[in-house]
Design a protein around this motif. Structure first.
Motif, short mmCIF file in Angstrom:
data_model
loop_
_atom_site.label_atom_id
_atom_site.label_comp_id
_atom_site.label_asym_id
_atom_site.label_seq_id
_atom_site.Cartn_x
_atom_site.Cartn_y
_atom_site.Cartn_z
N UNK A 342 0.81 -1.21 0.00
CA UNK A 342 0.00 0.00 0.00
C UNK A 342 0.84 1.26 0.00
N UNK A 343 1.92 1.27 0.76
CA UNK A 343 2.76 2.47 0.84
C UNK A 343 3.52 2.68 -0.46
N UNK A 344 4.07 1.63 -1.03
CA UNK A 344 4.89 1.81 -2.23
C UNK A 344 4.04 1.73 -3.50
N UNK A 345 3.18 2.76 -3.61
CA UNK A 345 2.44 3.00 -4.84
C UNK A 345 2.71 4.44 -5.24
N UNK A 346 3.97 4.78 -5.54
CA UNK A 346 4.32 6.19 -5.78
C UNK A 346 3.67 6.75 -7.04
N UNK A 347 3.40 8.05 -7.02
CA UNK A 347 2.81 8.73 -8.17
C UNK A 347 3.90 9.47 -8.91
N UNK A 348 3.96 9.28 -10.23
CA UNK A 348 5.04 9.89 -10.98
C UNK A 348 4.67 10.29 -12.39
N UNK A 349 5.30 9.64 -13.37
CA UNK A 349 5.22 10.07 -14.76
C UNK A 349 3.79 10.22 -15.27
N UNK A 350 2.98 9.17 -15.13
CA UNK A 350 1.62 9.22 -15.68
C UNK A 350 0.81 10.35 -15.06
N UNK A 351 0.93 10.52 -13.74
CA UNK A 351 0.17 11.59 -13.08
C UNK A 351 0.59 12.96 -13.58
N UNK A 352 1.89 13.16 -13.79
CA UNK A 352 2.38 14.45 -14.28
C UNK A 352 1.88 14.73 -15.69
N UNK A 353 1.96 13.73 -16.57
CA UNK A 353 1.52 13.93 -17.96
C UNK A 353 0.02 14.20 -18.01
N UNK A 354 -0.76 13.43 -17.26
CA UNK A 354 -2.20 13.65 -17.24
C UNK A 354 -2.54 15.02 -16.66
N UNK A 355 -1.74 15.47 -15.69
CA UNK A 355 -1.95 16.81 -15.14
C UNK A 355 -1.71 17.89 -16.20
N UNK A 356 -0.62 17.76 -16.95
CA UNK A 356 -0.32 18.76 -17.99
C UNK A 356 -1.44 18.82 -19.02
#
Length: 428
Positions: A342-356
Motif C-alpha cells: 500500500x505504501x509503495x504505490x508512488x505517483x510519478x510520470x503518468x500523473x504528471x503527464x495527465x496533469x499537464x
C-alpha cells in the motif's frame, strides 16, 4: 523553436549529461533521478534562479510529456501476457482489477469532501490522475532480490498496467468536467467519451495486429535486421498514438492497446533489446517530464493550502492503502506485506503527464487551480518521501519476510516478469 524552449533543451541536456557522470555513484543511496530533475527544474524556474521560463501548456512541452507516456504505455503493455496475468499471477491481477478502480473512487470521494471549490467531475479527475503508480520511483525495491519476487513482480506489473487502466476514467471525467463548464447535454459528453475510448481501442488493436504479424513474418523469412526490428517496435507506439488522435480517438489508449496486441499477434515476444530501446527513449523523456514538473511546481508550491496538503497525504496513504487491503482479502498475506504494498504505490510520470493535459484542457473552469495543486502536491511528496524510503523500506520488509515461515504466501516462487524498471538501473 522559441528561445525559451531552446534554453530548456540546453539546460536539460547539460543536466542529463551531469547526471550520467554520477549515476553509478548515487546508485544505492536515497537519492533518485526524479528527485534530481524535479529539484533542478525548481532551481532554474522563475521562482528560483529565473533561468528558465515557459508555459507548461506549450505545444513542444506537451508533446514531450505525451510521447514519454506513450512509449511507457506501449513498452509496458507489450511485456504482459494477459492469460498468465489473470490465471496464475493473482496478486497483480487483484491490484489492477480491484485496487485501481477503488483507488480512483476513494480518491474522488475524499477530494469532493476536502476540496470545497471543485465539482464532482473534477474530484473524479483528481482521483483518476492520482491512481497510476510509478515503479521507477521505488526502483530500490524492484532491484532488491531480498524482497520476494512475488511482491516485486506485483508492484512492477501493477505500475506497468494501471496507467493504461486509469486513462479511460481520466478521459471520461475530463470530458465530463469540460461538458459541465460548457453546459453540454449529458448525452453529448458521454458519447464523446466512449467515442474516444472505443476509437483508441480499435486503432491500437488494428495497428498491433498488423504490426505484430508483419514484424514476426519479416523476422522469420530473414528480411528484417535486428536494428530495424528495434526501431519498428518503437515506431508502432508512435503510429498507434498519432493514428488514433487523428481520427478522434485517445492516442494513449491506442498505444496501450497496441502494446498488448503486438506481442500477442507476433506470436513471438518482443526481445529484450527491443524493449530496452523503447524504454531508453522513454526514460530520457520521463526525466524531461520531471524537469518540466519541477518548473511547473515551483510556481505553485507556495499556494498549497492545508486541505490540499492533507489530501496529498491521504492520497499516498489511506486512499491507496485501503483499496490495496480490500483487493488482497483472502490471500492470507502478512499485515506488513499489505502495508508495504500500500505504501509503495508512488505517483510519478503518468500523473504528471495527465496533469499537464488537464491543465491545458480545463484552464477555464473554476476548480482547475485546486485540481492542479492537489496533483502537484501529491506527486511532489511522492517523489521525495516515497523515493527516499524505497531503499530503507525494502531492507525493513526483507527482514520481515525472512522471519516468515517457508510456506508463507509471500515466499511462493513465481516467474519473474520483466518491466521497465528492471532494465534501467541508472534511475536509482
Amino acid at each position: 523553436m522559441t528561445s525559451e524552449i531552446e534554453y530548456f533543451v540546453i539546460a536539460f541536456a547539460v543536466l542529463l549529461f551531469l547526471f550520467g557522470l554520477v549515476s553509478r555513484r548515487i546508485s544505492g543511496t536515497v537519492v533518485t533521478a526524479p528527485m534530481i530533475f524535479v529539484t533542478a527544474g525548481m532551481l532554474l524556474s522563475p521562482e528560483g534562479l529565473d533561468l528558465l521560463s515557459f508555459s507548461s501548456s506549450s505545444t513542444p512541452v506537451l508533446s514531450v510529456a505525451e510521447l514519454a507516456l506513450v512509449l511507457t504505455l506501449f513498452s509496458d503493455a507489450s511485456k504482459i501476457e494477459l492469460q498468465t496475468l489473470l490465471s496464475e499471477e493473482k496478486l497483480p491481477g487483484r491490484l489492477l482489477i480491484i485496487g485501481t478502480p477503488l483507488t480512483i473512487a476513494f480518491g474522488a470521494i475524499v477530494a469532493a469532501f476536502l476540496l470545497k471549490d471543485i465539482t464532482l467531475a473534477e474530484a473524479g479527475l483528481i482521483g483518476a490522475m492520482l491512481s497510476p503508480t510509478d515503479a521507477g520511483l521505488g526502483q530500490a525495491i524492484v532491484n532488491n532480490t531480498k524482497v520476494p519476487a512475488k511482491i516485486r513482480q506485483a508492484l512492477n506489473v501493477e505500475s506497468g498496467l494501471n496507467d493504461g487502466g486509469a486513462i479511460p476514467f481520466f478521459l471520461f471525467f475530463l470530458i465530463l468536467a469540460r461538458g459541465e463548464a460548457l453546459k453540454w447535454p449529458v448525452g453529448t459528453f458521454i458519447v464523446l467519451a466512449f467515442e474516444q475510448i472505443g476509437i483508441g481501442v480499435l486503432v491500437g488493436a488494428a495497428i498491433g495486429l498488423a504490426g505484430g504479424w508483419l514484424s514476426s513474418k519479416a523476422v522469420r523469412v530473414g528480411w528484417m535486421a535486428g536494428l530495424y526490428r528495434k526501431i519498428g517496435f518503437m515506431s508502432l507506439a508512435v503510429i498507434s498514438w498519432l493514428g488514433a488522435d487523428l481520427i478522434g480517438g485517445s492516442g494513449f489508449i491506442a498505444a496501450f492497446t497496441g502494446g498488448l496486441i503486438t506481442q500477442a499477434a507476433g506470436k513471438i515476444k518482443a526481445t529484450e533489446e527491443e524493449i530496452i530501446l523503447t524504454e531508453a527513449e522513454g526514460s530520457i523523456l520521463s526525466f524531461a517530464v520531471f524537469f518540466i514538473f519541477g518548473i511547473t511546481a515551483a510556481a505553485r508550491i507556495f499556494s498549497i493550502s492545508w486541505p490540499i496538503f492533507i489530501y496529498a497525504v491521504f492520497s499516498l496513504t489511506l486512499i491507496r492503502m485501503i483499496p490495496v487491503a480490500i483487493s488482497l482479502i483472502g490471500m492470507k498475506l502478512h499485515t506488513k506485506t499489505v502495508l508495504f504494498l500500500g505504501w509503495f504505490g508512488p505517483r510519478g510520470l503518468a500523473s504528471v503527464v495527465l496533469l499537464l493535459i488537464a491543465m491545458e484542457e480545463t484552464g477555464g473552469i473554476g476548480g482547475s487551480e485546486t485540481l492542479s495543486l492537489a496533483v502537484i502536491t501529491t506527486v511532489f511528496l511522492s517523489v521525495f518521501v516515497q523515493g527516499a524510503t524505497a531503499g530503507p523500506g525494502s531492507e525493513w520488509y526483507s527482514r520481515i519476510v525472512a522471519a516468515l515461515p517457508t510456506d508463507a504466501p509471500e515466499r511462493k516462487k513465481v516467474g519473474e516478469t520483466s518491466t521497465s524498471s528492471d532494465n534501467l538501473d541508472h534511475q536509482t
